[in-house]
Design a protein around this motif. Sequence first.
Motif, PDB file in Angstrom:
ATOM      1  N   UNK A 187       0.921  -1.191  -0.072  1.00  0.00           N
ATOM      2  CA  UNK A 187      -0.002  -0.164   0.012  1.00  0.00           C
ATOM      3  C   UNK A 187       0.698   1.168   0.050  1.00  0.00           C
ATOM      4  N   UNK A 188       0.557   1.810  -1.050  1.00  0.00           N
ATOM      5  CA  UNK A 188       1.307   3.427  -1.102  1.00  0.00           C
ATOM      6  C   UNK A 188       2.574   3.272  -1.493  1.00  0.00           C
ATOM      7  N   UNK A 189       3.314   2.333  -1.972  1.00  0.00           N
ATOM      8  CA  UNK A 189       4.370   2.210  -2.652  1.00  0.00           C
ATOM      9  C   UNK A 189       4.414   2.704  -4.066  1.00  0.00           C
ATOM     10  N   UNK A 190       4.981   3.872  -4.020  1.00  0.00           N
ATOM     11  CA  UNK A 190       5.264   4.520  -5.296  1.00  0.00           C
ATOM     12  C   UNK A 190       6.384   4.284  -6.186  1.00  0.00           C
ATOM     13  N   UNK A 191       6.290   3.198  -6.674  1.00  0.00           N
ATOM     14  CA  UNK A 191       7.476   2.758  -7.568  1.00  0.00           C
ATOM     15  C   UNK A 191       7.177   2.515  -8.944  1.00  0.00           C
ATOM     16  N   UNK A 192       7.794   3.268  -9.881  1.00  0.00           N
ATOM     17  CA  UNK A 192       7.560   3.094 -11.309  1.00  0.00           C
ATOM     18  C   UNK A 192       8.619   2.005 -11.993  1.00  0.00           C
ATOM     19  N   UNK A 234       5.534  -1.200   9.928  1.00  0.00           N
ATOM     20  CA  UNK A 234       4.586  -2.374  10.277  1.00  0.00           C
ATOM     21  C   UNK A 234       3.580  -2.704   9.117  1.00  0.00           C
ATOM     22  N   UNK A 235       3.846  -2.286   7.925  1.00  0.00           N
ATOM     23  CA  UNK A 235       2.840  -2.787   6.656  1.00  0.00           C
ATOM     24  C   UNK A 235       2.854  -4.173   6.496  1.00  0.00           C
ATOM     25  N   UNK A 236       4.273  -4.880   6.786  1.00  0.00           N
ATOM     26  CA  UNK A 236       4.320  -6.008   6.466  1.00  0.00           C
ATOM     27  C   UNK A 236       5.183  -6.819   7.480  1.00  0.00           C
ATOM     28  N   UNK A 252      -3.086  -4.171   8.131  1.00  0.00           N
ATOM     29  CA  UNK A 252      -4.303  -3.500   7.729  1.00  0.00           C
ATOM     30  C   UNK A 252      -3.922  -1.971   7.780  1.00  0.00           C
ATOM     31  N   UNK A 253      -4.488  -1.275   6.610  1.00  0.00           N
ATOM     32  CA  UNK A 253      -4.203   0.105   6.571  1.00  0.00           C
ATOM     33  C   UNK A 253      -4.965   1.007   7.711  1.00  0.00           C
TER      34      UNK A 253
END
Length: 253
Positions: A187-192, A234-236, A252-253
């Motif tokens: 979630x929220x990982x801004x990777x192109x 704590x996202x993963x 959980x978000x």
Amino acid sequence: MKSSLEMDSPVATDSDAGASRTLIERAYAQLRNDIIEGRHLPGDKLRVEHLKLHYGVGAGTLREAITRLVSDALVTAEGQRGFRVTPITLEELEDITRLRLHIELEALRQSIRHGGAAWREALRHSYEAMSALEQPIRREHRPQWEALNMRFHEALLSGQQSPWTQKVLRLLSRHSERYRRYTMGLPGAARDVHSEHTAIFESAMAGHEARAALALEAHIRATPDLLAQALRSGQITLPSGTDAGHHAHMAPE
């Protein structure tokens, strides 16, 4: 006239040996893929008597396949207690990353210097095939994309003349893949990823060694950086290394 020993003993033919090698190769490939994809999670015990039915091979064939995975460091032998999927840790990923950077950046420089027209053509084909599946990378396409991603990186570094470099990098790539699956879709990982690959490709094709090396370094560092950040926030959580209740999960978000 043949002796009784010769008459009673089965003779192994080349076709028998070939069939056995094929079964071992198939079991090895399937088991390796299941480990990388997380169907057998880090720390899982590999019970030969159960798995031989799943993979449709005999116990001896499966043990041969598992022994090869021990050589790949994807499985750990526990003496007389059997085998487990090798655990994963952030420290190991950082070690893998340092080694990849040490080898890959020099291999890239050598490829740009010495790779000819055939190298450029192979690199272009691999880039175009990979690009078709990474804008964006969909979950159902990820196994196919992983194969194309590996082909791109191998083509990128194939201009240098060291077969051992490619062998070592192929092994490191398999281990990196285990970690990458935990960061994809965070979630929220801004990777192109496509932009990262494009920067590497265009700089390499233009012969810009320094720019290509910087782009490749940033690309390789992205996975451990994302994983470290996700663990801290704590996202993963990574598997604990026990058989019960150790599946990695997103918080959980």
